[in-house]
Design a protein around this motif. Structure first.
Motif, short mmCIF file in Angstrom:
data_model
loop_
_atom_site.label_atom_id
_atom_site.label_comp_id
_atom_site.label_asym_id
_atom_site.label_seq_id
_atom_site.Cartn_x
_atom_site.Cartn_y
_atom_site.Cartn_z
N LEU A 123 -3.71 -6.30 14.39
CA LEU A 123 -2.75 -5.96 13.43
C LEU A 123 -1.50 -6.49 13.83
N THR A 124 -0.97 -5.81 14.86
CA THR A 124 0.32 -6.36 15.38
C THR A 124 0.49 -7.78 15.40
N MET A 125 -0.52 -8.46 15.94
CA MET A 125 -0.47 -10.14 15.95
C MET A 125 -0.74 -10.66 14.50
N GLU A 168 -6.75 -4.33 -1.81
CA GLU A 168 -5.59 -5.24 -1.62
C GLU A 168 -5.11 -5.34 -0.12
N ILE A 169 -4.88 -6.15 0.22
CA ILE A 169 -4.46 -6.23 1.74
C ILE A 169 -3.34 -5.47 2.13
N GLY A 170 -2.25 -5.65 1.44
CA GLY A 170 -1.12 -4.60 1.44
C GLY A 170 -1.33 -3.43 1.64
N ALA A 171 -2.14 -2.78 0.60
CA ALA A 171 -2.70 -1.47 0.75
C ALA A 171 -3.62 -1.02 2.20
N ALA A 172 -4.42 -1.87 2.30
CA ALA A 172 -5.33 -1.61 3.40
C ALA A 172 -4.32 -1.65 4.54
N ARG A 173 -3.42 -2.49 4.65
CA ARG A 173 -2.39 -2.54 6.07
C ARG A 173 -1.72 -1.21 6.12
#
Length: 185
Positions: A35-37, A96-101
């Motif tokens: 995730l950091t990458m 949604e990807i932002g929420a998942a992150r």
């Protein structure tokens, strides 16, 4: 050889070194690094779990070879772990990807703190695990699939905390069943 290969190799090596020593944290460490990458949560989780098929497969084969397996406990943890993993992977794939992150980052922070807390905890008086193994498998499978790691920290530390002497060998076998049974992506 791509530019990502060497960092991914180093991440996998360090995470497996920690996991081999503690019996937990491969998924938490590798998923946090991916995730950091900049990888989105669902593909990062799929990569982690695909790699874990091989790492937990080797661990499970070793435990089977040395005949230190409680198959009843593996079945009780594994079946509900698979159900939790299916639910977790479905949820992660459908938000949604932002929420998942945000959810995954918060989860990984909590899991990291949990690992540290459990490592400093003194083992309780031994008692036999009873009806809570199935819910433990369901919760651990769900958290692992939706957060990209957590099967080992949740199951191993709970079993050790309950005084179960087989805590370091059971989760790897149930984990292999979980990894082999679900889709990766």
């Amino acid at each position: 050889m791509t530019t990502e290969f060497v960092p991914l190799l180093a991440i996998g090596f360090v995470a497996q070194l920690v996991d081999g020593t503690l019996g937990m944290a491969y998924g938490v460490l590798t998923n946090a690094a991916l995730l950091t990458m900049g990888l989105p949560p669902a593909p990062a989780s799929a990569l982690v779990h695909t790699a874990e098929v091989f790492t937990t497969g080797a661990s499970a084969a070793s435990h089977i070879y040395h005949r230190n397996v409680d198959w009843r406990m593996v079945a009780r943890l594994g079946v509900t772990g698979v159900l939790g993993a299916i639910l977790g992977a479905w949820i992660l794939s459908n938000i949604e990807i932002g929420a998942a992150r945000r959810i995954v980052y918060a989860y990984l922070l909590v899991m990291g703190l949990y690992i540290l807390w459990q490592s400093a905890r003194i083992a309780l008086t031994p008692r036999t695990p009873a009806g809570w193994l199935a819910p433990l498998g369901l919760l651990a499978g769900f958290l692992d699939a939706s957060g990209g790691g957590g099967w080992g920290p949740v199951t191993t530390s709970t079993l050790i905390g309950s005084g179960h002497r087989d805590a370091l060998r059971i989760p790897a076998l149930a984990r292999l069943r979980l990894d082999l049974s679900r889709g990766h992506g």
